[in-house]
Design an enzyme around this catalytic site. Structure first.
Site, mmCIF file in Angstrom:
data_model
loop_
_atom_site.group_PDB
_atom_site.id
_atom_site.type_symbol
_atom_site.label_atom_id
_atom_site.label_comp_id
_atom_site.label_asym_id
_atom_site.label_seq_id
_atom_site.Cartn_x
_atom_site.Cartn_y
_atom_site.Cartn_z
ATOM 1 N N LYS A 122 0.811 -1.215 0.000
ATOM 2 C CA LYS A 122 0.000 0.000 0.000
ATOM 3 C C LYS A 122 0.844 1.264 0.000
ATOM 4 C CE LYS A 122 -4.426 -1.440 1.904
ATOM 5 N NZ LYS A 122 -5.530 -1.065 2.766
ATOM 6 N N LYS B 219 -6.930 -9.225 -8.285
ATOM 7 C CA LYS B 219 -8.101 -9.375 -7.431
ATOM 8 C C LYS B 219 -9.210 -8.423 -7.884
ATOM 9 C CE LYS B 219 -8.488 -9.078 -2.636
ATOM 10 N NZ LYS B 219 -7.995 -9.081 -1.247
ATOM 11 N N LYS C 17 -12.498 -2.570 -5.896
ATOM 12 C CA LYS C 17 -13.226 -1.308 -6.039
ATOM 13 C C LYS C 17 -12.360 -0.259 -6.738
ATOM 14 C CE LYS C 17 -16.261 1.832 -5.366
ATOM 15 N NZ LYS C 17 -17.507 1.846 -6.122
#
Ligand code: TRP
Length: 343
Positions: A122, A206, A209
């Site tokens: 991240k 994956k 969103k």
């Protein structure tokens, strides 16, 4: 579910959470929510929170956060989480999470956090600019779990490392403060292998969103036509479906669609292959679309109803927070005694 720590003798409790991303998708539904609902039906106390404290570890828009929390809660409920049985609440409304997180920051070691792969992913290349909160994110996650003395945590594969850290923190706390048996060592409940739902446009990524292409995912808010169209446009390869699951290994898009079918049907990839072997995607996709619409339409309808009734969601969240506090309150009070805070 098995006993987690020989010395812990408290009740079994379930906790999990998801970030308020402003709309959940098929990956969240099949990869997590279906499992949450199954655990709820087993009778242990369940705590399902929307982790808004975690949401601010990355840049966020304050004007959008409250509705993002409502949307996540609506998706939980629409998927079958029953607010009468499970506590559904916003993490930030139970202040004990943040209090315990601070104490745990003084228990966890820097070296433990430096090994966390999600932080590395991240934070990206410029980790000097990441927030400190992003670095200590898994410590807050440990607090989420242990402030309820939760014994079982339904999560995806990618959260296994954070669960290990939670156990390390619990064990270290009990050793440092000589209070064996105070916390359970929480176990991940990993969803079945077929439930890692990938992007409809790239079988190696994956479903997410944050993917810029809306065609890459099926949202829980999509209507029947949209679902059917997205499946029709899903990436595939020209070959027919094989007659054994192993042959899907190097066909990620085909494997993903078979996995989605199996998860929606509540069956296995083997069963799906047995049914569709030799058929092309021209035949398989319409069947998948039909099944997806059948399974997701009730979820989408209930989600739409709830989104149009924010007052009801707010009532659920308020009640859930109240119930969560009745468990977390006494635990944080005990923890404060253990560490020697004045009162
Ligand atoms: N880190 C989890 C994720 O990215 C979300 C989360 C936060 C969580 N707190 C938790 C999951 C506690 C399980 C238990 O999916």
């Amino acid at each position: 579910m098995t006993d987690t720590a020989p010395t812990y003798s408290g009740p079994q409790r379930i906790l999990s959470g998801m970030q308020p991303t402003g709309g959940l998708h098929l990956g969240n539904y099949l990869g997590a929510l279906v499992n949450w609902v199954a655990l709820q039906e087993r009778g242990a106390a369940c705590f399902y929170c929307v982790v808004d404290l975690h949401a601010i570890t990355m840049p966020h828009n304050p004007a959008e956060l409250p509705d993002a929390v409502r949307k996540a809660a609506a998706a939980y409920i629409a998927s079958g989480v029953d607010p009468e049985k499970s506590a559904v609440f916003a993490q930030s409304s139970v202040t004990a999470h943040a209090e315990l997180a601070w104490i745990f920051q003084c228990v966890a070691r820097l070296g433990w956090l430096e090994r966390m792969t999600q932080f590395k992913d991240k934070a990206g290349k410029d980790k000097e600019r990441a927030s400190v909160g992003l670095f200590t994110y898994p410590v807050l996650q440990a607090a989420d779990i242990l402030v309820y003395k939760a014994t079982h945590v339904p999560v995806g594969e990618d959260q296994k490392q954070h669960l290990e850290l939670s156990r390390d923190i619990a064990a270290r706390f009990m050793r440092d403060f000589d209070c064996d048996g105070f916390f359970p060592l929480p176990e991940p409940v990993i969803q079945g292998a077929g439930t890692r739902i990938m992007s409809l446009k790239d079988g190696l990524k994956k479903m997410s969103k944050s993917d810029p292409s809306d065609l890459s995912r099926i949202n829980l808010s999509d209507d029947a036509d949209t679902i059917a169209r997205k499946i029709k446009k899903a990436k595939t390869d020209p070959a027919a479906l094989p007659d054994n699951v192993e042959a899907l290994a190097d066909r990620p898009e085909a494997a993903n669609l078979v996995g989605i079918y199996a998860a929606l049907a509540g069956s296995s990839k083997e069963q799906v292959i047995a049914e569709f072997a030799g058929q092309g995607f021209g035949a398989f996709k319409p069947k998948l679309a039909e099944l997806a619409v059948e399974r997701l339409a009730p979820v989408a309808n209930e989600y739409a109803r709830l989104i149009n009734d924010p007052a009801e969601i707010d009532r659920v969240l308020a009640k859930g927070a109240e119930r969560a506090r009745t468990v977390a309150g006494p635990v944080i009070a005990e923890v404060k005694d253990v560490v020697g805070f004045w009162r």
